[in-house]
Write an enzyme that holds these catalytic residues in place. Structure first.
Site, PDB file in Angstrom:
ATOM      1  N   SER A 131       0.806  -1.223   0.000  1.00  0.00           N
ATOM      2  CA  SER A 131       0.000   0.000   0.000  1.00  0.00           C
ATOM      3  C   SER A 131       0.838   1.271   0.000  1.00  0.00           C
ATOM      4  CB  SER A 131      -0.956  -0.050   1.180  1.00  0.00           C
ATOM      5  OG  SER A 131      -1.683  -1.243   1.080  1.00  0.00           O
ATOM      6  N   ARG A 185       7.181   6.207  -4.605  1.00  0.00           N
ATOM      7  CA  ARG A 185       7.751   6.825  -3.394  1.00  0.00           C
ATOM      8  C   ARG A 185       7.174   6.106  -2.186  1.00  0.00           C
ATOM      9  NH1 ARG A 185       3.851  10.235  -5.193  1.00  0.00           N
ATOM     10  NH2 ARG A 185       2.062  10.392  -3.802  1.00  0.00           N
ATOM     11  N   ASP A 192      -4.103  -1.568  -1.118  1.00  0.00           N
ATOM     12  CA  ASP A 192      -5.151  -1.940  -0.144  1.00  0.00           C
ATOM     13  C   ASP A 192      -6.532  -1.403  -0.530  1.00  0.00           C
ATOM     14  OD1 ASP A 192      -4.311   0.646   0.439  1.00  0.00           O
ATOM     15  OD2 ASP A 192      -4.039   0.326   2.584  1.00  0.00           O
TER      16      ASP A 192
HETATM   17  C1  GLC Z   1      -0.840   5.741   1.640  1.00  0.00           C
HETATM   18  C2  GLC Z   1      -0.332   4.985   0.418  1.00  0.00           C
HETATM   19  C3  GLC Z   1      -1.491   4.372  -0.351  1.00  0.00           C
HETATM   20  C4  GLC Z   1      -2.364   3.554   0.580  1.00  0.00           C
HETATM   21  C5  GLC Z   1      -2.824   4.402   1.764  1.00  0.00           C
HETATM   22  C6  GLC Z   1      -3.672   3.628   2.755  1.00  0.00           C
HETATM   23  O1  GLC Z   1      -1.554   6.845   1.213  1.00  0.00           O
HETATM   24  O2  GLC Z   1       0.420   5.843  -0.413  1.00  0.00           O
HETATM   25  O3  GLC Z   1      -1.019   3.573  -1.421  1.00  0.00           O
HETATM   26  O4  GLC Z   1      -3.471   3.062  -0.103  1.00  0.00           O
HETATM   27  O5  GLC Z   1      -1.691   4.914   2.443  1.00  0.00           O
HETATM   28  O6  GLC Z   1      -2.968   2.562   3.306  1.00  0.00           O
END
Ligand code: GLC
Length: 462
Positions: A106, A121, A159
Site C-alpha cells: 500500500s 515513493r 489496499d
Molecule cells: C498511503 C499509500 C497508499 C495507501 C494508503 C492507505 O496513502 O500511499 O497507497 O493506499 O496509504 O494505506
C-alpha cells in the site's frame, strides 16, 4: 453494470490463496479460502514492523523479514500443505503448483502488470531509498526464493483496490461498490473509471475489452501545494518532522498516523502559553483537593510522535460528566498525573477538532468520487455503495457519523444524496481482495502450466 464478477464453472479452482499486507504499522500474512459463494475463511498472523526496518539501509533487509514471516506462517498454519508443496517443487515441472500469493503493497506504485509494479515513493514513515523504482513483487519473490519457499507472488494490489474487490465479492444484494477507501494509518481510495476518460498515458499490459479500469487515486497526495487544504501552524510543523516532507499533505490531515501528532503539537503550544492553565492545576475545584496536576518529564506529550492517536478515540467516546476514562487514560498513556476535569475537557476539545476536521476532509474525497461516478443522477434512486477499511473508520467513535454530516453539506450531494450513500466496512478487505486478484492471476497464466484453468472462466468488470 457489474463491477466485479468472477464467475467460474463448477470445476473452477476457488480455494486457498495466500495474501500478505505491507502498508501500515503491521505486516499481515493470511491464507484465504475463497468459497466462491460470497464467503471466505481467513486465517492470519500479524506482526508489528520493527521501526528500524521501515527506514532500513536496503530493501533486502525489509523483504527478507517479510519472507521469514511467510515461512513462519506456513509452518504454523499449513505445515502439511507446505511440506507437500515443497516436495512437489523439486519434482517434474508439470507437477509444480506453488501457493499463489497476492501482495497488498500500500504505497504509490507504477503498476505495469498484474504482478509487476515499480515503487514511486514511500509514504507513512517508510524510507528505504534503494527500493524506489524497483519492482516490489520481484523484491518479494527474490526474498521468498532465497528461503526456498514454494510460493509465487502472483498479484500486486493496493489496499484500496483490495477493499473494492472484497466489498464486491462479499456483496449479497447485487449492488456493487463504486469506491474502496482506506482511513487507517494512511488514507486513499480506488474506483472504477471509463478508459475513455483516462488521459494519462498507460504503460504495461491491460485488458481493454471492458472499457474500464480501476484507478488508485493516491488521494493522500491531493493538494500538496496547499491551494485549498486548511492549514494550521501545527500542520506545517508536523510536515517538517516527517521523512516525506512536502507530500501526502491530505493524508497528513486525515489519517491515523498523523492525527495524534497534530493534537500533541497543539496541546504542547497551549501548555507553553503562560496565560493558559492547562495541566498545571494546583487545586482545581473539580480536582481531588490534595492532587496537583503534574506532567512527567517522560510524558509522550513532550516527545515528538509520543502521542498515539488511539487516545483520541478514548476522548471522543468518554461523554461522562467527570470524563473519568479520559483522565485515567491521560495518566496511563501519557504520564499526566491527576489531570483536572478542565484539563480533560480542553484535551477532548482539541482532539475532537482534529478528528472532526479529518472526517470532514474524508467526506470531501468520498464526495468527489460519488459525483464523478454520476450515480446520484440516475432516476432509480439506487444505493451508492462504498467499501471502507482502516483503524479510523473502525475504531474512532462517530467518524462515519461526522462523514455523513459533512456529506449532507456538500453541493451536489445534500441530505438526499447522503441518504443514498452507504458506507460499509469491508473487513479484512485487503487480504480477501489480494486473494481474489491472485486467483484471477492464476487464471491468466499459461494454460499448459495449470490444467484446471482450461475449465475456468474469469471475467472482470462486466
Ligand atoms: C498511503 C499509500 C497508499 C495507501 C494508503 C492507505 O496513502 O500511499 O497507497 O493506499 O496509504 O494505506
Amino acid at each position: 453494470m457489474t463491477l466485479l464478477t468472477i464467475h467460474m464453472s463448477s470445476s473452477a479452482r476457488w480455494g486457498l490463496y495466500l495474501a500478505v499486507d505491507l502498508g501500515g504499522t503491521n505486516f499481515r500474512v493470511c491464507s484465504v479460502q475463497l468459497n466462491g459463494d460470497t464467503t471466505f475463511n481467513l486465517t492470519f498472523n500479524k506482526v508489528a514492523i520493527p521501526k528500524e526496518l521501515m527506514v532500513a539501509k536496503t530493501a533486502r533487509e525489509l523483504f527478507s523479514f517479510l519472507a521469514d514471516q511467510i515461512e513462519e506462517f506456513l509452518r504454523a498454519h499449513h505445515e502439511e500443505h507446505f511440506v507437500e508443496t515443497k516436495k512437489q517443487m523439486t519434482g517434474p515441472s508439470s507437477a509444480r503448483d506453488p501457493f499463489r500469493l497476492g501482495f497488498t503493497f500500500s504505497f504509490p506504485v507504477n503498476q505495469v502488470g498484474i504482478n509487476k509494479g515499480k515503487l514511486i515513493r514511500w509514504t507513512k514513515g517508510f524510507d528505504i531509498p534503494d527500493a524506489i523504482g524497483e519492482d516490489v513483487c520481484g523484491l518479494l519473490q527474490e526474498a521468498i526464493d532465497r528461503l526456498g519457499l514454494p510460493v509465487k507472488v502472483a498479484a500486486l494490489v493496493n489496499d484500496t483496490v483490495g477493499t473494492l474487490m472484497a466489498r464486491a465479492y462479499t456483496s449479497t444484494e447485487g449492488s456493487q461498490p463504486i469506491l474502496g477507501a482506506i482511513f487507517g494509518t494512511g488514507t486513499n481510495g480506488a474506483y472504477l473509471e471509463k478508459l475513455s476518460k483516462i488521459r494519462k498515458p498507460l504503460d504495461g499490459t491491460y485488458d481493454k475489452s471492458t472499457g474500464e479500469m480501476v484507478i488508485n487515486t493516491e488521494w493522500g497526495s491531493f493538494d500538496n501545494q496547499l491551494n485549498v487544504l486548511p492549514t494550521t501552524r501545527w500542520d506545517a510543523a508536523l510536515d517538517e518532522s516527517t521523512v516525506n516532507r512536502g507530500v501526502q499533505k491530505f493524508e497528513k490531515r486525515v489519517s491515523g498516523m498523523f492525527l495524534g501528532e497534530i493534537v500533541r503539537l497543539a496541546t504542547l503550544d497551549m501548555m507553553k502559553d503562560e496565560s493558559v492553565s492547562l495541566f498545571r492545576d494546583a487545586n482545581s475545584s473539580f480536582n481531588d483537593w490534595k492532587s496537583t496536576t503534574n506532567v512527567s518529564p517522560q510524558s509522550g506529550l513532550l516527545k515528538p510522535w509520543g502521542l498515539d492517536s488511539s487516545i483520541m478515540s478514548v476522548a471522543a467516546a468518554d461523554n461522562t460528566p467527570e470524563l473519568s476514562t479520559l483522565r485515567q487514560e491521560l495518566e496511563s498513556a501519557l504520564d499526566i498525573f491527576a489531570p483536572s476535569l478542565e484539563d480533560a475537557q480542553s484535551f477532548k476539545a482539541v482532539a475532537n477538532a482534529v478528528g472532526r476536521r479529518a472526517a470532514r476532509l474524508s467526506a470531501v474525497a468520498i464526495a468527489a468520487i460519488v459525483l464523478q461516478s454520476g450515480k446520484l443522477d440516475g432516476p432509480d434512486k439506487e444505493v451508492v455503495d462504498i467499501g471502507v477499511d482502516g483503524s479510523l473508520v473502525e475504531h474512532y467513535p462517530f467518524f462515519r457519523d461526522m462523514i455523513y454530516e459533512a456529506l449532507k453539506a456538500i453541493d451536489g450531494i445534500g441530505p438526499e444524496g447522503a441518504e443514498r450513500i452507504r458506507i460499509g466496512i469491508a473487513k479484512d478487505g485487503s487480504g480477501v481482495g489480494a486473494a481474489l486478484i491472485a486467483l484471477v492471476a492464476a487464471k491468466m497464466e499459461s494454460e499448459t502450466d495449470f490444467e484446471y484453468k482450461a475449465k475456468a472462466e474469469t471475467s472482470w468488470f462486466e
